[in-house]
Enzyme design. Structure first.
Site, PDB file in Angstrom:
ATOM      1  N   SER A   1      -7.499  -5.654  -4.780  1.00  0.00           N
ATOM      2  CA  SER A   1      -8.399  -6.323  -4.098  1.00  0.00           C
ATOM      3  C   SER A   1      -9.872  -6.391  -4.774  1.00  0.00           C
ATOM      4  CB  SER A   1      -8.787  -5.567  -2.730  1.00  0.00           C
ATOM      5  OG  SER A   1      -9.284  -4.131  -2.991  1.00  0.00           O
TER       6      SER A   1
ATOM      7  N   ASN B   1     -10.795  -3.065  -5.133  1.00  0.00           N
ATOM      8  CA  ASN B   1     -10.267  -1.998  -5.890  1.00  0.00           C
ATOM      9  C   ASN B   1     -10.730  -1.601  -7.306  1.00  0.00           C
ATOM     10  OD1 ASN B   1      -7.071  -3.036  -4.824  1.00  0.00           O
ATOM     11  ND2 ASN B   1      -8.029  -1.295  -4.363  1.00  0.00           N
TER      12      ASN B   1
ATOM     13  N   ARG C   1       2.023  -4.475   6.672  1.00  0.00           N
ATOM     14  CA  ARG C   1       1.216  -3.358   5.709  1.00  0.00           C
ATOM     15  C   ARG C   1       2.272  -2.072   6.107  1.00  0.00           C
ATOM     16  NH1 ARG C   1      -4.749  -2.044   4.648  1.00  0.00           N
ATOM     17  NH2 ARG C   1      -4.568  -0.337   3.184  1.00  0.00           N
TER      18      ARG C   1
ATOM     19  N   ASP D   1       0.746  -1.151   0.099  1.00  0.00           N
ATOM     20  CA  ASP D   1       0.065   0.053  -0.063  1.00  0.00           C
ATOM     21  C   ASP D   1       0.863   1.240  -0.119  1.00  0.00           C
ATOM     22  OD1 ASP D   1      -2.498   1.348   0.004  1.00  0.00           O
ATOM     23  OD2 ASP D   1      -2.727   1.411   2.089  1.00  0.00           O
TER      24      ASP D   1
END
Ligand code: IPE
Ligand code: IPE
Ligand code: MG
Length: 247
Positions: A72, A75, A195, A27
């Site tokens: 995802s 997305n 993450r 991300d």
């Protein structure tokens, strides 16, 4: 003493206690580009480079299985132009990866529903998977059009079908019944989830597999993520005490 000055340590992970399966939520591409006055798509291009670099580094240090969250099920809400560019970058990556991953004896698998993926790209994906399927020593999973909820729904559908066919009785359904009907039955646990980008959420990544995962969050944006950052995350993981509910 270096921590006193806010420096990152350069400690190397203990090779005897590596996490068996790492998940990475890639991300921060958009913000990385915005900070530089570039279009978001430039961030995705930089993110793919990091993805390649970190996946190869993970193999070098002996991580046996790693799952990267690339796209995802949510997305698709993004502008079409951004989605098209992400798919194009992944397509290019697969094309280039075909020979390289086979040479490195890496098994590549895609996790997620490929039905909405452009047919030519889906075909290349299947080819790459077929070409590398026997290299079970190191596995790279790419979560594409992946959602943790969709994965569990998919498993529930398989179970319902078996129940209707009479090959599975409802009272026989156990955790193992579900775990073995996820996209891949050998990726039912994830030891460490990483993450970057300063967000503290799963965003529908590995819901079943993260029941006892350790988490590592950092503000670094994905395109800036370096092998040393993976070392940091693993070293931190190695200091944790995992109790799994026991004492
Ligand atoms: C992650 O980066 C890549 C994908 C979700 C495809 P983002 O595009 O979400 O980057 P930010 O979060 O907007 O910075
Ligand atoms: C998660 O990132 C998905 C991927 C990295 C592929 P998002 O950027 O889509 O997550 P949210 O929207 O911030 O939760
Ligand atoms: Mg994001």
């Amino acid at each position: 003493m270096s921590f006193l000055f806010g420096k990152k340590n350069n400690q190397k992970p203990d090779p005897e206690h590596l996490p068996a399966h790492i998940g990475i939520i890639m991300d921060g591409n958009g913000r990385w580009a915005q900070k530089r006055g570039l279009p978001r798509t430039a961030g995705h291009a930089a993110g793919v480079k990091t993805f390649k670099n970190i996946s190869l580094y993970a193999q070098e240090i002996g991580i046996r299985q790693i799952t990267f969250y690339a796209f995802s099920t949510e997305n698709w809400k993004r502008p079409k132009q951004e989605i098209d560019r992400i798919m194009q970058l992944l397509d290019q990556y697969i094309e280039e990866g075909l020979a390289e991953y086979a040479e490195r004896k890496a098994r590549i698998r895609f996790v997620g529903d490929l039905a909405p993926i452009p047919p030519k790209m889906a075909e290349k994906i299947r080819r790459l998977e077929a070409l590398t399927k026997d290299y079970t020593g190191w596995t790279l999973n790419i979560a594409l059009n992946y959602g943790g909820r969709a994965e569990i729904v998919n498993a529930a559908q398989k179970i319902a079908r078996e129940a209707v066919e009479g090959t599975l009785a409802p009272e026989e359904i156990s955790e193992n019944t579900i775990a073995s009907r996820l996209y891949y039955d050998d990726m039912s646990e994830c030891d460490l989830i990483i993450r970057p980008s300063g967000e503290y959420r799963l965003s529908n990544f590995l819901l079943w597999q993260s029941a006892y995962s350790e988490f590592w969050f950092d503000k670094i944006l994905w395109p800036d993520f370096k092998p040393e950052d993976l070392d940091r995350a693993i070293c931190d993981f190695q200091k944790r005490q995992r109790r799994f509910g026991a004492i």
